[in-house]
Design a protein around this motif. Structure first.
Motif, mmCIF file in Angstrom:
data_model
loop_
_atom_site.group_PDB
_atom_site.id
_atom_site.type_symbol
_atom_site.label_atom_id
_atom_site.label_comp_id
_atom_site.label_asym_id
_atom_site.label_seq_id
_atom_site.Cartn_x
_atom_site.Cartn_y
_atom_site.Cartn_z
ATOM 1 N N GLY A 1 46.969 62.632 32.879
ATOM 2 C CA GLY A 1 45.760 63.299 32.019
ATOM 3 C C GLY A 1 44.750 62.448 31.844
ATOM 4 N N VAL A 2 44.578 62.115 30.385
ATOM 5 C CA VAL A 2 43.146 61.388 29.933
ATOM 6 C C VAL A 2 43.509 60.126 30.358
ATOM 7 C CG1 VAL A 2 42.526 62.955 28.466
ATOM 8 C CG2 VAL A 2 43.945 61.346 27.764
ATOM 9 N N ILE A 3 44.886 59.443 30.432
ATOM 10 C CA ILE A 3 45.285 58.049 30.983
ATOM 11 C C ILE A 3 45.785 58.312 32.239
ATOM 12 C CG2 ILE A 3 46.869 56.190 30.348
ATOM 13 C CD1 ILE A 3 44.873 56.339 28.136
ATOM 14 N N GLU A 4 45.695 56.942 32.990
ATOM 15 C CA GLU A 4 46.206 56.611 34.332
ATOM 16 C C GLU A 4 46.978 55.354 34.096
ATOM 17 O OE1 GLU A 4 44.932 56.432 38.967
ATOM 18 O OE2 GLU A 4 43.345 56.939 37.495
ATOM 19 N N LEU A 5 48.088 55.309 34.771
ATOM 20 C CA LEU A 5 48.967 53.991 34.890
ATOM 21 C C LEU A 5 48.135 53.397 36.071
ATOM 22 C CD1 LEU A 5 52.532 54.998 34.254
ATOM 23 C CD2 LEU A 5 50.881 54.092 32.614
ATOM 24 N N TRP A 6 47.796 51.947 35.684
ATOM 25 C CA TRP A 6 47.292 50.909 36.809
ATOM 26 C C TRP A 6 47.828 49.823 36.594
ATOM 27 C CZ3 TRP A 6 41.305 50.677 37.070
ATOM 28 C CH2 TRP A 6 40.547 51.804 37.506
ATOM 29 N N ARG A 7 48.122 49.027 37.787
ATOM 30 C CA ARG A 7 48.647 47.767 37.713
ATOM 31 C C ARG A 7 47.467 46.561 37.745
ATOM 32 N NH1 ARG A 7 53.637 45.355 41.238
ATOM 33 N NH2 ARG A 7 52.988 43.156 41.161
ATOM 34 N N THR A 8 47.170 45.904 36.713
ATOM 35 C CA THR A 8 46.167 44.896 36.479
ATOM 36 C C THR A 8 46.606 43.677 35.810
ATOM 37 O OG1 THR A 8 43.708 44.657 36.469
ATOM 38 C CG2 THR A 8 44.835 46.284 35.033
ATOM 39 N N THR A 9 45.775 42.914 35.905
ATOM 40 C CA THR A 9 45.855 41.784 34.618
ATOM 41 C C THR A 9 44.547 41.378 33.995
ATOM 42 O OG1 THR A 9 45.847 39.843 36.454
ATOM 43 C CG2 THR A 9 47.862 40.789 35.719
ATOM 44 N N ASN A 10 44.649 40.924 32.830
ATOM 45 C CA ASN A 10 43.346 40.665 32.143
ATOM 46 C C ASN A 10 43.493 38.947 31.921
ATOM 47 O OD1 ASN A 10 41.191 40.025 30.628
ATOM 48 N ND2 ASN A 10 41.710 41.338 28.990
ATOM 49 N N PRO A 11 42.830 38.287 32.675
ATOM 50 C CA PRO A 11 42.798 36.783 32.439
ATOM 51 C C PRO A 11 42.056 36.204 30.929
ATOM 52 C CG PRO A 11 41.279 37.207 34.245
ATOM 53 C CD PRO A 11 41.889 38.502 33.869
ATOM 54 N N GLY A 12 41.215 37.187 30.674
ATOM 55 C CA GLY A 12 40.457 36.849 29.273
ATOM 56 C C GLY A 12 41.272 37.363 28.288
ATOM 57 N N VAL A 13 40.401 37.574 27.249
ATOM 58 C CA VAL A 13 41.037 38.371 25.986
ATOM 59 C C VAL A 13 40.396 39.597 25.967
ATOM 60 C CG1 VAL A 13 41.018 36.037 24.711
ATOM 61 C CG2 VAL A 13 38.846 37.131 24.510
ATOM 62 N N ALA A 14 40.411 40.265 24.835
ATOM 63 C CA ALA A 14 39.808 41.512 24.651
ATOM 64 C C ALA A 14 38.789 41.915 25.639
ATOM 65 C CB ALA A 14 39.583 41.884 23.164
ATOM 66 N N PHE A 15 38.665 42.917 26.285
ATOM 67 C CA PHE A 15 37.705 43.494 27.172
ATOM 68 C C PHE A 15 37.219 42.446 28.190
ATOM 69 C CE2 PHE A 15 37.044 45.468 22.850
ATOM 70 C CZ PHE A 15 37.280 46.872 23.226
ATOM 71 N N SER A 16 38.069 41.485 28.419
ATOM 72 C CA SER A 16 38.033 40.695 29.435
ATOM 73 C C SER A 16 37.024 39.390 29.101
ATOM 74 C CB SER A 16 37.540 41.343 30.855
ATOM 75 O OG SER A 16 38.435 42.257 31.422
ATOM 76 N N LEU A 17 36.768 39.324 28.024
ATOM 77 C CA LEU A 17 35.876 38.216 27.423
ATOM 78 C C LEU A 17 36.427 36.788 27.901
ATOM 79 C CD1 LEU A 17 34.606 39.553 24.081
ATOM 80 C CD2 LEU A 17 33.405 39.626 26.309
ATOM 81 N N GLY A 18 35.840 35.915 28.249
ATOM 82 C CA GLY A 18 36.245 34.567 28.526
ATOM 83 C C GLY A 18 36.972 34.445 29.871
ATOM 84 N N GLU A 19 37.033 35.537 30.615
ATOM 85 C CA GLU A 19 37.782 35.601 31.889
ATOM 86 C C GLU A 19 37.490 34.546 32.940
ATOM 87 O OE1 GLU A 19 37.797 39.168 34.151
ATOM 88 O OE2 GLU A 19 35.298 39.194 33.907
ATOM 89 N N ALA A 20 36.430 33.929 32.809
ATOM 90 C CA ALA A 20 36.152 32.607 33.682
ATOM 91 C C ALA A 20 36.688 31.594 33.239
ATOM 92 C CB ALA A 20 34.372 32.561 33.798
ATOM 93 N N LEU A 21 37.001 31.463 31.987
ATOM 94 C CA LEU A 21 37.610 29.998 31.507
ATOM 95 C C LEU A 21 38.992 29.793 32.181
ATOM 96 C CD1 LEU A 21 36.851 30.635 27.686
ATOM 97 C CD2 LEU A 21 35.919 29.197 29.129
ATOM 98 N N PRO A 22 39.396 28.424 32.272
ATOM 99 C CA PRO A 22 40.664 28.161 32.454
ATOM 100 C C PRO A 22 41.867 28.825 31.792
ATOM 101 C CG PRO A 22 39.508 26.055 32.120
ATOM 102 C CD PRO A 22 38.603 27.262 31.644
ATOM 103 N N SER A 23 42.680 29.294 32.183
ATOM 104 C CA SER A 23 43.958 29.833 31.707
ATOM 105 C C SER A 23 44.276 29.132 30.448
ATOM 106 C CB SER A 23 44.980 30.369 32.778
ATOM 107 O OG SER A 23 45.588 29.248 33.041
ATOM 108 N N TRP A 24 44.462 27.781 30.605
ATOM 109 C CA TRP A 24 45.171 27.278 29.609
ATOM 110 C C TRP A 24 44.319 27.052 28.364
ATOM 111 C CZ3 TRP A 24 42.611 23.178 27.128
ATOM 112 C CH2 TRP A 24 41.510 22.473 27.799
#
Length: 166
Positions: free
Chosen positions: A44-67
């Motif tokens: 319906g209004v939601i779909e199940l997807w398989r993904t990861t987010n390396p950043g924090v909320a809304f992918s902020l900081g995703e370019a930073l090293p994971s540590w």
């Protein structure tokens, strides 16, 4: 003594947050396995997807090293847990469980980050960022906390001042 421990606000926050983090991690594992073929599952209004987010909320900081993200998340989690546990004896039952929701979600996402691959996200909509159950816990906890503060009745003193002293 045993009943007092079970009623302890600190125990409620700790046990509640660990239980919620466990539920979150189990749901993430099931979603990750169920979506292994890469196809989404419309609900319906939601779909199940398989993904990861390396950043924090809304992918902020995703370019930073994971540590860096993991360490920063750990510091925030420790600060939140410390504040909640120090204040726990003075919290209302509603705020206690709001704290457990926030800490449980934060703990679930923190544990998920420890492998360096980011947080597993699986709930997707076209109108909002992709998220997971831990994010729902955090959001619900913050909303419950804010509502409890906004709806708190003012404390009135039983003693009334006489008009002559005013």
């Amino acid at each position: 003594m045993g009943r007092r421990i079970l009623r302890s606000r600190r125990f409620q926050i700790l046990s509640g947050s660990v239980l919620l983090a466990g539920v979150d991690l189990i749901v993430k594992a099931v979603a990750w396995a169920a979506l292994a073929d890469g196809r989404g599952i419309p609900l319906g209004v939601i779909e199940l997807w398989r993904t990861t987010n390396p950043g924090v909320a809304f992918s902020l900081g995703e370019a930073l090293p994971s540590w860096v993200i993991t360490a920063g998340s750990g510091v925030v989690l420790a600060a939140l847990a410390s504040a909640a546990l120090v204040r726990a004896p003075r919290l209302t039952p509603v705020v206690t469980w709001a704290g457990a929701l926030v800490l449980g979600g934060a703990l679930g996402n923190f544990i998920d980050r420890l492998d360096g691959n980011g947080v597993v996200d699986y709930l997707h909509s076209d109108w909002f960022a992709t998220f997971n159950l831990a994010d729902v816990f955090i959001t619900a906890g913050v909303v419950v906390f804010c509502l409890s503060v906004l709806l708190k009745r003012p404390q009135h003193s039983n003693a009334t001042e006489s008009p002559a002293r005013m």
